[in-house]
Write a protein that holds these residues in place. Structure first.
Motif: not given
Lengths: 102, 102
Positions: A84-102
């Protein structure tokens, strides 16, 4: 050993990834997996009917977000972070650092 | 002047944003808007029935991705870059730098 079908790195499409992440349960699974090692279904701690959970896990796998390894009667999931990092650099960083859905 | 309903910054949900971006046409619209100023429907240059395009633009607006300003008979769209960057830092960078969907 039974193996499951996964898209190759090159086959992973951004719209499929967004579709997979557009469901709160699937987003929570991805955030739970995070950078951890493999996790079993029970380790995900998602209170839900097994068939529903299986569907969500298949959507994630088909979109290329997760890898599932079958070991005996267990299925072990992990995030395909490197792909995923190779295909869409930065995307997983955004997804994982966003507060979990409540 | 007629005004359209938009979610507030705080109401923008990551899963709604991902749903809106999971469609190739909507992703292309967002990538077309980019950091540009306002664009009209015709400026988007999306060859598609007006009703279908209107639907896509509503999904984007309802998800909080775009702002639509009504001016006479025209509708002018822009990306809510500031709101999106505040809510999900880095996400729009990823979306806009990923190669447009072919």
């Amino acid at each position: 050993m039974r193996t499951l079908k996964h898209p190759s790195r090159e086959e992973i499409q951004l719209t499929d990834v967004f579709h997979a992440l557009s469901d709160p349960t699937r987003l929570a699974i991805v955030q739970n997996l995070g950078d951890a090692h493999e996790q079993s279904c029970s380790g995900l701690n998602i209170p839900m009917a097994k068939s529903t959970l299986s569907h969500h896990l298949k959507v994630l796998r088909d979109a290329g977000l997760t890898h599932t390894r079958v070991e005996g009667t267990h299925r072990l999931m992990s995030l395909r972070r490197e792909d995923l990092d190779a295909r869409f650099p930065g995307l997983m960083d955004v997804v994982l650092r966003t507060a979990p859905v409540s």
